[in-house]
Design an enzyme around this catalytic site. Structure first.
Site, PDB file in Angstrom:
ATOM      1  N   LEU A 139       0.862  -1.169   0.000  1.00 55.16           N
ATOM      2  CA  LEU A 139       0.000   0.000   0.000  1.00 55.16           C
ATOM      3  C   LEU A 139       0.901   1.221   0.000  1.00 55.16           C
ATOM      4  CD1 LEU A 139      -2.629  -0.973   2.750  1.00 55.16           C
ATOM      5  CD2 LEU A 139      -2.919  -1.142   0.277  1.00 55.16           C
ATOM      6  N   ASP A 140       0.479   2.290  -0.675  1.00 51.90           N
ATOM      7  CA  ASP A 140       1.243   3.529  -0.640  1.00 51.90           C
ATOM      8  C   ASP A 140       1.356   4.035   0.791  1.00 51.90           C
ATOM      9  OD1 ASP A 140       1.292   3.431  -3.410  1.00 51.90           O
ATOM     10  OD2 ASP A 140      -0.475   4.718  -3.620  1.00 51.90           O
ATOM     11  N   ARG A 141       2.363   4.873   1.032  1.00 53.14           N
ATOM     12  CA  ARG A 141       2.594   5.412   2.378  1.00 53.14           C
ATOM     13  C   ARG A 141       1.315   6.014   2.964  1.00 53.14           C
ATOM     14  NH1 ARG A 141       6.949   8.498   5.127  1.00 53.14           N
ATOM     15  NH2 ARG A 141       8.266   8.329   3.273  1.00 53.14           N
ATOM     16  N   THR A 143      -1.810   5.580   2.035  1.00 47.96           N
ATOM     17  CA  THR A 143      -3.003   4.742   1.960  1.00 47.96           C
ATOM     18  C   THR A 143      -3.043   3.849   3.197  1.00 47.96           C
ATOM     19  OG1 THR A 143      -3.010   4.731  -0.461  1.00 47.96           O
ATOM     20  CG2 THR A 143      -4.217   2.974   0.648  1.00 47.96           C
ATOM     21  N   ARG A 242      -5.594   5.577  -8.039  1.00 49.31           N
ATOM     22  CA  ARG A 242      -5.407   7.019  -8.176  1.00 49.31           C
ATOM     23  C   ARG A 242      -5.256   7.424  -9.639  1.00 49.31           C
ATOM     24  NH1 ARG A 242      -0.297   7.351  -4.478  1.00 49.31           N
ATOM     25  NH2 ARG A 242      -0.417   9.602  -4.887  1.00 49.31           N
TER      26      ARG A 242
END
Length: 306
Positions: A139-141, A143, A242
């Site tokens: 997961l992105d930082r 998110t 996104r």
């Protein structure tokens, strides 16, 4: 990181770019592929993001090579929080908070989820790749939400295969700008490194296949028109939700990288939360299912809407 700069020898002419990077730089092919996806590989000064590109003798390959396994040390850090929502002898499901990086990399050598996992589950040190033990997806930082972590090599291989054949249910909650008119839909568009800005991803011809399904939960009118969605990932490309939502004209609220920051509705971060994860256990065959409630910072954004 070590700089690499060399001309392609005759023996590798006509080979795939990912194989060439792996062989010349002495890294696993998976790492070579990630370097290519990230826009780190240049051929004759031009960024290349297609793993299957074939090269000619004499072309110049330049990139920064990450430290090899013998140079990497990932130390356990008990101060990193680890919220476990499912645990068995083979795997974990973690509820990651926003702001926490999943594994070490450029600019994030310490304080990642992996460092916290090693403190509680030291056995994962030998599962998967040395700098991201146990990790099969990310997961992105900024998110928040659920991700699976392997504790054994068998589970790592099984989870990786489930992801490859799109047999893991991953549902995200998001808030996007303006009204999404259709009650449900799917974005089917290839994603690759942006040709205009190599720090971003984009919908590009020749990118990797990517599909995102979405359903409208609620449309809001005040103070600005926005839409709450649930999104379902069939594939798992970098920044997929996104990029896809921006591609159809509805960037994620609070997303600074893909046009989602507007003063009319301030948000503490990108409004994206991995709320549901479900799959068949790769070792036992039993169903594994987990849910994560929307965090307080995102609930506060919704509370300002009507």
């Amino acid at each position: 990181m070590t700089a690499f700069d060399a001309e392609l020898p005759e023996a590798l002419a006509g080979e795939r770019l990912d194989r060439i990077v792996a062989m010349l730089c002495d890294v696993p092919r998976s790492v070579a592929g990630e370097l290519i996806d990230a826009g780190e590989v240049r051929i004759d000064g031009e960024v290349r993001t297609r793993r299957a590109d074939r090269l000619d003798e004499g072309q110049r390959l330049t990139l920064d090579v990450p430290a090899g396994p013998e140079e990497l040390t990932v130390e356990a850090d008990p101060d990193v929080p680890v919220d476990v929502v499912h645990e068995d002898e083979h795997l974990l499901v973690i509820d990651k908070p926003a702001g926490l990086v999943v594994h070490p990399g450029a600019g994030n050598p310490t304080g990642t989820l992996v460092h916290g996992l090693l403190a509680r589950y030291p056995e994962i040190a030998d599962v998967g790749e040395p700098f991201r033990p146990g990790i099969v997806h990310r997961l992105d930082r900024e998110t928040s939400g659920l991700l699976a972590v392997a504790r054994t090599a068998e589970a790592h291989a099984g989870l990786t295969e489930l992801l490859r054949v799109h047999d893991i249910v991953r549902r995200y909650r998001t808030l996007v700008w303006d009204h999404v008119t259709e009650p449900r839909g799917q974005v089917d568009a290839p994603i690759g490194r942006s040709t205009k800005d190599p720090t971003k991803m984009g919908i590009v011809v020749g990118g990797r296949e990517a599909r995102t399904g979405y359903e409208v939960v609620r449309r809001y009118d005040e103070p600005v028109p926005v839409t709450e969605l649930v999104c379902h990932l069939e594939t798992g490309r970098t920044h997929q939700i996104r990029v896809h939502l921006r591609g159809i004209g509805h960037p994620v609220v609070g997303d600074p990288r893909y046009g989602g920051v507007r003063q009319t509705l301030p948000a503490p971060r990108q409004f994206l939360h991995a709320e549901h994860l479900a799959f068949r256990h790769p070792v036992t065959g039993q169903p594994v299912e987990a849910d994560s409630p929307l965090p307080a910072d995102l609930r506060e954004v919704l509370a300002r809407l009507s």
